[in-house]
Write an enzyme that holds these catalytic residues in place. Structure first.
Site, short mmCIF file in Angstrom:
data_model
loop_
_atom_site.label_atom_id
_atom_site.label_comp_id
_atom_site.label_asym_id
_atom_site.label_seq_id
_atom_site.Cartn_x
_atom_site.Cartn_y
_atom_site.Cartn_z
CG ASP A 94 2.23 2.39 -9.50
OD1 ASP A 94 1.50 1.39 -9.68
OD2 ASP A 94 1.78 3.55 -9.45
CG ASP A 98 -6.43 5.46 -7.87
OD1 ASP A 98 -6.59 6.38 -7.07
OD2 ASP A 98 -5.36 4.85 -8.02
CB THR A 135 -3.42 -1.17 -3.15
OG1 THR A 135 -2.48 -0.14 -2.79
CG2 THR A 135 -3.56 -2.14 -2.00
CB ILE A 190 -0.93 0.01 1.23
CG1 ILE A 190 -1.99 -1.10 1.12
CG2 ILE A 190 -1.60 1.36 1.42
CD1 ILE A 190 -2.84 -1.27 2.36
CG HIS A 228 -2.15 4.87 -6.12
ND1 HIS A 228 -3.50 5.11 -6.15
CD2 HIS A 228 -1.76 5.09 -4.84
CE1 HIS A 228 -3.92 5.46 -4.94
NE2 HIS A 228 -2.88 5.47 -4.14
#
Length: 317
Positions: free
Chosen positions: A125, A150, A145, A120, A177
């Site tokens: 990334d 998103d 995640t 997380i 993300h």
């Protein structure tokens, strides 16, 4: 019968909620709590054990050191310093999270861990990529995640726009993300009917796509402004991936996974739909994007690649 053991590293707002959701959904039998502040782990354990009576199944919460996570089936990494996100960019956590994560992955692996990592920690990334490299685990066993949260935000925005239940349609966010992520509207479907097709015949679906994408991208900041953290959505995302692994669900969901030629990209973790099961990432789904969408996606990947280079530079200092 073998107990399902899940470790949670980092017990701030997110990690503590992950531990709670694991119990409330009956996802784990044992949850190991690990934090650099040992008293925090002890105190969270007390609070969580006080809630076990109200959970669907008995759960044992146990404080643990990094080296004591070796028998976990899954470790959910939630270490971070959310105050650093006040700038509106998750990238600003990098100076704290990169050296922090790099400092304990070897300790976890020294304990014999061979399960799946679910990351997380932001920038998601980049840190997922770092964990995979430092742990030496196969890429399929290290999952971020990523755009899973998103995608949930996008689905929530579409649900509010159309009045339809969240489960009545399929939609994903792709890419980083972070602020550069994008929505491939060509893969959004309503009970099998493509969104772009249905929008031609039903004015209720002719909504402002750019505005809905922005709601998905900026949703975390709307949450952060009033409470200085995000908790429920991201904790639920992390636990949902863990459930898919523990129950070998073979479910398609958005996550940060390592690309190996899909969409013309390789060697980086990026948010795309993937099949998640007992082996971790069982398969990366490759949808046919429009040329414009593919170009935008490549831009997301370039941003991630640049941040990985920044992370590597931090590790060399």
């Amino acid at each position: 019968m073998k107990k399902r053991i899940v470790g949670v590293v980092g017990l701030g707002h997110v990690g503590a909620h992950v531990a709670f959701v694991l119990g409330m959904r009956g996802a784990a039998d044992v949850v190991k709590l690990c934090d650099i502040n040992e008293q925090k782990a002890v105190s969270e354990r007390q609070d969580l054990m006080d809630a076990v009576m109200f959970m669907p199944h008995r759960v044992e919460y146990v404080p643990a050191a990094y080296e004591e996570l070796g028998d976990c089936d899954i470790i959910i990494n939630a270490m971070g310093k959310v105050a650093l996100c006040a700038t509106g960019s998750r990238d600003d956590e990098m100076g704290f999270t990169v050296p922090g994560v790099a400092g304990y992955i070897s300790k976890i692996m020294a304990g014999g861990f061979n399960g799946c990592f679910i990351n997380i920690t932001n920038p998601c990334d980049v840190i997922t990529n770092l964990i995979q490299r430092l742990s030496g685990l196969p890429a399929r066993k290290v999952i971020g995640t990523g755009t899973g949260l998103d995608s949930s935000r996008l689905i929530s925005a579409i649900s509010q726009q159309t009045g339809l239940d969240h489960h009545s349609f399929s939609a994903f966010m792709f890419g980083e993300h972070g602020n550069s992520q994008m929505t491939p509207w060509s893969v959004v479907t309503f009970a099998g009917q493509p969104y772009l097709e249905i929008a031609e015949h039903d004015e209720r679906f002719r909504f402002d796509r750019k505005e809905l994408q922005e709601r998905a991208i900026k949703g975390g900041w709307v949450t952060f402004v009033g409470k200085q953290c995000t908790e429920y959505g991201i904790a639920s995302t992390g636990v949902r991936i863990a459930e898919a692994v523990l129950h070998d669900e073979q479910v398609i969901m958005a996550a940060s996974v390592k690309l190996d030629g899909q969409y013309g990209e390789s060697g980086i973790y990026c948010g795309v739909p993937a099949v998640i099961g007992a082996g971790g990432v069982e398969r990366i789904m490759e949808y046919t994007l429009t040329p414009e969408e593919l170009k935008e996606f490549h831009g997301c990947c370039d941003k991630i690649r640049a941040n990985i280079e920044k992370a590597d530079a931090l590790l060399k200092k």
